[in-house]
Design an enzyme around this catalytic site. Sequence first.
Site, PDB file in Angstrom:
ATOM      1  N   SER A 248       0.837  -1.197   0.000  1.00 53.09           N
ATOM      2  CA  SER A 248       0.000   0.000   0.000  1.00 53.09           C
ATOM      3  C   SER A 248       0.872   1.247   0.000  1.00 53.09           C
ATOM      4  O   SER A 248       0.370   2.349  -0.131  1.00 53.09           O
ATOM      5  CB  SER A 248      -0.960  -0.007   1.195  1.00 53.09           C
TER       6      SER A 248
ATOM      7  N   HIS B 117      -3.298  -3.944  -5.218  1.00 49.78           N
ATOM      8  CA  HIS B 117      -3.627  -3.507  -3.873  1.00 49.78           C
ATOM      9  C   HIS B 117      -5.057  -3.936  -3.538  1.00 49.78           C
ATOM     10  O   HIS B 117      -6.028  -3.299  -3.951  1.00 49.78           O
ATOM     11  CB  HIS B 117      -3.463  -1.978  -3.816  1.00 49.78           C
TER      12      HIS B 117
ATOM     13  N   GLU C 166      -6.915  -2.020  -6.565  1.00 53.76           N
ATOM     14  CA  GLU C 166      -6.190  -0.905  -7.169  1.00 53.76           C
ATOM     15  C   GLU C 166      -4.967  -1.522  -7.840  1.00 53.76           C
ATOM     16  O   GLU C 166      -4.152  -2.165  -7.173  1.00 53.76           O
ATOM     17  CB  GLU C 166      -5.764   0.044  -6.035  1.00 53.76           C
TER      18      GLU C 166
HETATM   19  C1  LIG Z   1      -2.597  -5.167   1.641  1.00 51.83           C
HETATM   20  O1  LIG Z   1      -3.315  -3.999   1.410  1.00 51.83           O
HETATM   21  C2  LIG Z   1      -4.317  -3.728   2.389  1.00 51.83           C
HETATM   22  C3  LIG Z   1      -5.100  -2.512   1.973  1.00 51.83           C
HETATM   23  O2  LIG Z   1      -4.329  -1.329   2.163  1.00 51.83           O
HETATM   24  C4  LIG Z   1      -3.693  -3.499   3.740  1.00 51.83           C
HETATM   25  O3  LIG Z   1      -4.733  -3.380   4.725  1.00 51.83           O
HETATM   26  C5  LIG Z   1      -2.825  -4.662   4.103  1.00 51.83           C
HETATM   27  O4  LIG Z   1      -2.073  -4.319   5.226  1.00 51.83           O
HETATM   28  C6  LIG Z   1      -1.893  -5.068   2.991  1.00 51.83           C
HETATM   29  N1  LIG Z   1      -1.384  -6.309   3.448  1.00 51.83           N
HETATM   30  C7  LIG Z   1      -0.261  -6.849   3.111  1.00 51.83           C
HETATM   31  C8  LIG Z   1       0.026  -8.131   3.768  1.00 51.83           C
HETATM   32  O5  LIG Z   1       0.498  -6.365   2.302  1.00 51.83           O
END
Ligand SMILES: *[C@@H]1O[C@H](CO)[C@@H](O)[C@H](O)[C@H]1NC(C)=O
Length: 290
Positions: free
Chosen positions: A127, A148, A160
């Site tokens: 993110s 994302h 995204e």
């Molecule tokens: C993936 O993206 C989501 C949405 O922003 C976020 O909540 C999460 O921490 C991310 N997780 C990982 C494991 O990258």
Amino acid sequence: MKQFLRYRFSTVLGVVGAGQMGTGIAIVGSAVAGLRVRVVDVNEQRLNASHNFVSKWCDKEIQKNRMTDQIKTDVLQRFSFHLQMSDLASCDFVVEAAPEKFEMKAEIFRQLVKATKPETILASNTSSISITKLAGITDRPDRIIGMHFMNPVPVMKLIEVIKGLQTSQQTLDTTLELASKMKKEIVIAQDIPGFIANRILMPYINEAIQTLHEGIGTVEGIDKAMKLGTNVPMGPLTLADFIGLDTCLEIMRVLHQDLGDSKYRPCPLLVNYVNAGWLGKKSGRGFYKY
Ligand SMILES: *[C@@H]1O[C@H](CO)[C@@H](O)[C@H](O)[C@H]1NC(C)=O
Ligand SMILES: NC(=O)c1ccc[n+]([C@@H]2O[C@H](COP(=O)([O-])OP(=O)(O)OC[C@H]3O[C@@H](n4cnc5c(N)ncnc54)[C@H](O)[C@@H]3O)[C@@H](O)[C@H]2O)c1
Ligand SMILES: *[C@@H]1O[C@H](CO)[C@@H](O)[C@H](O)[C@H]1NC(C)=O
């Protein structure tokens, strides 16, 4: 019922990181897109928990009459769980969902390059980390892309998709095809910190906290104003509590540092709450008590 497929596509999806996000991505890959899914995590307990979660998730779908026992069997059969990155050798597409630390993601990408075929596309659920920077440490910058996913993955409609500077059109097309098999809506964003959703959401949440900090309104007042006044399902302070105040602060810091504009300065009250351990719903206290 028809949203869950009983047949297989030939694509094999790899997922790195069996946490909340990784497990959600794997579920959508197997149950909705009908793909074989190989999940890798360094932690065996996490792998087992992920496996159990998939099974329980299917049971809930069965209870809601959205899945049959046979489909559950098919969904689970398409899954496998592994401790070694080298077990991803057969994957055509890998999504990385490990913690949001650059060095960790960089190491995972170095291992993925060794473990997979040269044509395998490697996607990151980052993110805040630059896709272009991650791509730079691989042998295939044209096949690196951002996906994302939003939490919880099986429920949220959006992915995204982030195009790095060197991401090829073919990689983008394959990613869009995968997203469509997962029955997700996509929006394409350029590789600039925050992308679209966080770039807009986090300064909005931060400003809500600043509004509280300046005593302009109460917690309830600010949420009510935005909820009833702008027709959002929940107010910004409730939403911040759900996301986690530490996550909100981390993203504001990335925007502040990487975009270098003082308008992204994290509100001091947000910093204090995080220092106090008031992280929102997950810690039992944020702007509200849980
Ligand atoms: C993936 O993206 C989501 C949405 O922003 C976020 O909540 C999460 O921490 C991310 N997780 C990982 C494991 O990258
Ligand atoms: N999901 C959310 O809503 C949310 C909220 C707040 C913060 N976060 C942040 O997002 C990140 C992770 O999200 P998550 O919810 O999926 O967390 P998670 O910690 O549940 O998932 C990450 C998984 O990656 C695994 N992992 C770590 N190193 C690895 C490696 N080298 N190879 C393979 N697997 C590896 C971990 O064992 C873990 O199972 C964290 O940084 C967390 O602070 C997420
Ligand atoms: C994970 O599950 C396997 C098989 O059920 C079991 O042998 C192993 O002990 C479990 N590991 C952990 C760390 O719970």
